[in-house]
Design a protein around this motif. Structure first.
Motif, PDB file in Angstrom:
ATOM      1  N   ARG A   1       0.673  29.618   2.247  1.00 40.24           N
ATOM      2  CA  ARG A   1       1.445  29.268   0.766  1.00 40.24           C
ATOM      3  C   ARG A   1       0.641  27.952   1.172  1.00 40.24           C
ATOM      4  NH1 ARG A   1       6.512  31.529  -0.851  1.00 40.24           N
ATOM      5  NH2 ARG A   1       6.351  34.018  -0.509  1.00 40.24           N
TER       6      ARG A   1
ATOM      7  N   LEU B   1       6.603  20.596   0.468  1.00 40.79           N
ATOM      8  CA  LEU B   1       6.336  21.829  -0.680  1.00 40.79           C
ATOM      9  C   LEU B   1       7.868  22.355  -0.503  1.00 40.79           C
ATOM     10  CD1 LEU B   1       3.429  24.216   0.093  1.00 40.79           C
ATOM     11  CD2 LEU B   1       3.521  22.153  -2.158  1.00 40.79           C
TER      12      LEU B   1
ATOM     13  N   GLU C   1      -4.548  29.887  -5.998  1.00 37.47           N
ATOM     14  CA  GLU C   1      -3.890  30.769  -5.629  1.00 37.47           C
ATOM     15  C   GLU C   1      -4.967  31.611  -3.700  1.00 37.47           C
ATOM     16  OE1 GLU C   1      -1.197  34.997  -5.959  1.00 37.47           O
ATOM     17  OE2 GLU C   1      -2.716  34.822  -7.638  1.00 37.47           O
TER      18      GLU C   1
ATOM     19  N   SER D   1      -2.717  26.963  -0.331  1.00 40.69           N
ATOM     20  CA  SER D   1      -2.468  27.109  -2.304  1.00 40.69           C
ATOM     21  C   SER D   1      -2.214  26.537  -3.265  1.00 40.69           C
ATOM     22  CB  SER D   1      -1.922  28.216  -2.274  1.00 40.69           C
ATOM     23  OG  SER D   1      -2.259  29.575  -1.747  1.00 40.69           O
ATOM     24  N   GLU D   2      -1.085  25.433  -1.369  1.00 43.45           N
ATOM     25  CA  GLU D   2      -0.428  24.421  -2.339  1.00 43.45           C
ATOM     26  C   GLU D   2      -1.406  23.701  -2.855  1.00 43.45           C
ATOM     27  OE1 GLU D   2       1.845  22.314  -5.482  1.00 43.45           O
ATOM     28  OE2 GLU D   2       2.071  23.829  -4.978  1.00 43.45           O
ATOM     29  N   SER D   3      -2.060  22.893  -2.231  1.00 42.26           N
ATOM     30  CA  SER D   3      -2.957  21.589  -1.771  1.00 42.26           C
ATOM     31  C   SER D   3      -4.557  22.084  -2.716  1.00 42.26           C
ATOM     32  CB  SER D   3      -3.388  22.093   0.066  1.00 42.26           C
ATOM     33  OG  SER D   3      -4.457  21.243   0.430  1.00 42.26           O
TER      34      SER D   3
ATOM     35  N   GLU E   1      -4.567  23.544  -5.035  1.00 43.96           N
ATOM     36  CA  GLU E   1      -4.434  24.745  -6.398  1.00 43.96           C
ATOM     37  C   GLU E   1      -4.870  25.871  -6.423  1.00 43.96           C
ATOM     38  OE1 GLU E   1      -5.193  20.973  -8.639  1.00 43.96           O
ATOM     39  OE2 GLU E   1      -3.396  19.401  -8.021  1.00 43.96           O
TER      40      GLU E   1
ATOM     41  N   LEU F   1       9.123  25.727  -0.952  1.00 40.91           N
ATOM     42  CA  LEU F   1       9.141  26.998  -1.214  1.00 40.91           C
ATOM     43  C   LEU F   1       9.673  27.607  -1.258  1.00 40.91           C
ATOM     44  CD1 LEU F   1       5.046  27.305  -0.310  1.00 40.91           C
ATOM     45  CD2 LEU F   1       5.465  26.686  -2.360  1.00 40.91           C
TER      46      LEU F   1
ATOM     47  N   HIS G   1      -1.427  16.841  -0.104  1.00 43.04           N
ATOM     48  CA  HIS G   1      -0.120  16.925  -1.323  1.00 43.04           C
ATOM     49  C   HIS G   1       1.557  16.347  -0.613  1.00 43.04           C
ATOM     50  CE1 HIS G   1      -0.197  20.430   1.287  1.00 43.04           C
ATOM     51  NE2 HIS G   1       0.723  20.500   1.205  1.00 43.04           N
TER      52      HIS G   1
END
Length: 579
Positions: free
Chosen positions: A496, A576, A505, A499-501, A503, A578, A573
């Motif tokens: 997860r 998060l 999925e 995925s954010e890093s 950008e 989440l 980033h």
């Protein structure tokens, strides 16, 4: 007429005639089975030696003799001492230096000529026990074209030779003597006449059940199919005089490529004893190969009473002494006889090996049942690393087997599917066999150290309720990056955060892990951890693996390696939030 026409005209089967079968309506041998090993006699030092371009030196002869003793031969034909000084001297060396074990009987060959018989007994003076092997040729073609003698004259040679052997033995009572007679070229001799000559020799020697004579029935030149030879042997066993006092011996050659089969069927037909050589060396196409026949018996769950566990030593000694290379496809002994290159064969072997290993934990004596391998290679001192060999025809199962056997890498099935094309491409490009080392290098470059892969510097893990909170320090091409994530389990939290890093999925499709065997020689010999992942990134699947000191680090690094293979970059980033 052209040269090609001349060649075709010279290849003319009409100059040959079929070998006459034995008219025998009561044959029993087809219904028999081999239930025990025959008596073995090695003729490597006589028949094998006389067939060499360069006969063995004294040191080579001694090396071969020691090997034959270690393998377990109790009867060894050590030479033709009346034919050459080296053979005579070697027999004397064995006796004078007391090199013959008490349970081993040496054998010497001699023609039915008095000076040669006398010289043979001179060579054997002082031996504890010995076999004197007398022979003369009885075949139709030899009688009529070579010796130009009648049947009675040829039989008289055999009888006179037997009398001389008997008389010389009486003059040397300190030795325990056994006698052997061979009607040379037995398979080229009329059956009734071969029987007549053998019976005449037996009558001279007067054997008893306690002191048998050996009647050796050689296929000096293999001239028929093995079943015909079996008929001949059974007929001789049924009709020879004093059968209970006679050991029937076979000495088959390999002119038709059936020497082993002829000997095996001859044993079914009633023969008691087999003469042959290790790996089949001998005149023309060679003697009957005792290694093959004995291992055939072994493969049926019968003790061959010979031990071939150190096959590499046997091959090395035979090659050194004979200066003849063993063919890589030679039965049981060749380098490639247990090797599988075909992908389907490798897959079957791999699966069967796993089942066999599991069942032997509970039953070490479980019967061997592995596809494509009639015996366990370990029985001959071969390792499983030699079983599966990789080239362009090989499949995923074979590649996986090599990595597991040599490096402890247990690729899951989905990674085998992914990895196999990489190895196959290398094999096709190189047009050669792919070594274990190269396979491991391809695996490492593909999955363990892909280009521009980020790496785990450190991580911290906390659990809050049913969620895992992960913070990992990553070294990437963009500098040091902190990944924060939370989820149900370490990998879920890490994926997860990644995925954010990037950008994008990321979905974890498959995951496997295991401990690697401890490294010998390492200071603490601590086992390493191996992790394998398959991720879906932007709809495409990427596999990767990692090896670290602990399973969490290995798992996180495997994910990073898969991301690197996808080409996605990792960037800094904010923390998060989440769900």
């Amino acid at each position: 007429m052209s040269n090609i026409s001349n060649i075709h005209a010279s290849f003319n089967h009409k100059k040959y005639r079929a070998y006459a079968p034995v008219q025998k309506a009561d044959r029993r041998w087809p219904n028999q089975i081999i239930e025990a090993a025959p008596q073995w006699c090695s003729v490597d030092l006589r028949d094998g030696n006389q067939a060499l371009i360069e006969p063995m030196s004294p040191s080579q002869k001694l090396d071969m003799f020691k090997l034959l003793v270690d393998v377990g031969f109790k009867e060894i034909e050590v030479g033709f001492p009346a034919a050459s000084a080296p053979d005579f001297d070697f027999v004397r060396q064995l006796i004078e230096q007391d090199l013959i074990p008490d349970d081993v009987t040496i054998q010497v060959l001699t023609q039915a000529r008095k000076p040669l018989i006398a010289r043979s007994f001179e060579a054997l003076k002082g031996a504890r026990k010995a076999i004197v092997h007398l022979y003369n040729s009885t075949s139709t073609v030899q009688r009529e074209q070579v010796f130009k003698k009648s049947r009675d004259e040829i039989k008289a040679i055999a009888v006179q030779g037997a009398q001389w052997v008997r008389d010389f033995a009486i003059a040397q009572p300190e030795t325990s003597w056994s006698f052997q007679y061979s009607p040379e070229s037995f398979t080229g001799t009329e059956m009734d006449y071969a029987l007549e000559v053998c019976d005449a020799v037996i009558n001279v020697w007067q054997p008893t059940p306690e002191n048998k004579v050996i009647i050796n029935l050689p296929a000096t030149v293999e001239a028929s199919t093995p079943n015909v030879y079996a008929d001949q042997i059974e007929w001789m066993c049924d009709n020879i005089s004093s059968r209970q006092s006679v050991t029937i011996s076979l000495h088959t050659h390999n002119d038709r490529g059936c020497g082993v089969a002829a000997a095996e069927l001859g044993v079914l037909a009633g023969a008691d004893r087999i003469e042959g050589t290790l790996l089949g060396n001998g005149e023309r196409t060679g003697n009957m190969d005792i290694v093959t026949m004995a291992m055939n018996i072994y493969s049926q769950g019968i003790d061959p009473e010979l031990n071939f566990a150190d096959m590499d030593r046997i091959i090395a000694t035979v090659e050194r002494c004979t200066q003849l290379a063993v063919h890589p496809r030679h039965a049981y002994a060749g380098e490639l006889v247990f090797a599988a290159f075909s992908g389907s064969h490798q897959d079957a072997i791999n699966k069967c090996m796993a089942i066999d290993a599991a069942k032997r934990i509970h039953d070490p004596q479980a019967h061997w049942q592995v596809a494509y391998l009639p015996i366990d290679p370990r029985d001959l001192g071969r390792t499983y690393q030699q079983v599966i060999r990789i080239n362009s025809q090989s499949g995923k199962g074979g590649v996986a087997y090599v990595l597991e056997q040599d490096y402890g890498i247990q690729m899951p099935r989905w990674m085998q599917v992914d990895f196999s094309p990489h190895v196959q491409q290398h094999a096709e490009n190189s047009e050669s066999e792919v070594s274990s080392t190269i396979i491991h290098d391809i695996f490492s470059n593909t999955y363990l150290a892909p280009q521009q892969s980020a790496s785990i510097n450190s991580y911290s893990l906390n659990r809050q309720g049913n969620k895992d909170m992960l913070q990992a320090q990553i070294a990437s091409v963009n500098g040091s990056v902190t990944i924060d994530g939370q989820g149900k389990g370490v990998l879920d939290a890490f994926v997860r955060g990644l995925s954010e890093s990037i950008e994008t999925e990321i979905v974890l499709i498959d995951y496997n892990e295991h401990a690697l065997p401890s490294r010998k020689g390492a200071e603490n010999e601590q086992a390493e951890a191996m992790a394998y992942v398959q991720l879906s990134i932007q709809g495409a699947r990427y596999c990767a693996a990692a090896k670290c000191d602990d399973i969490v680090s290995a798992s996180l690094q495997a994910v990073l390696n898969a991301v690197s293979r996808s080409g996605a970059g990792i960037k800094q980033h904010s923390s998060l939030k989440l769900a």
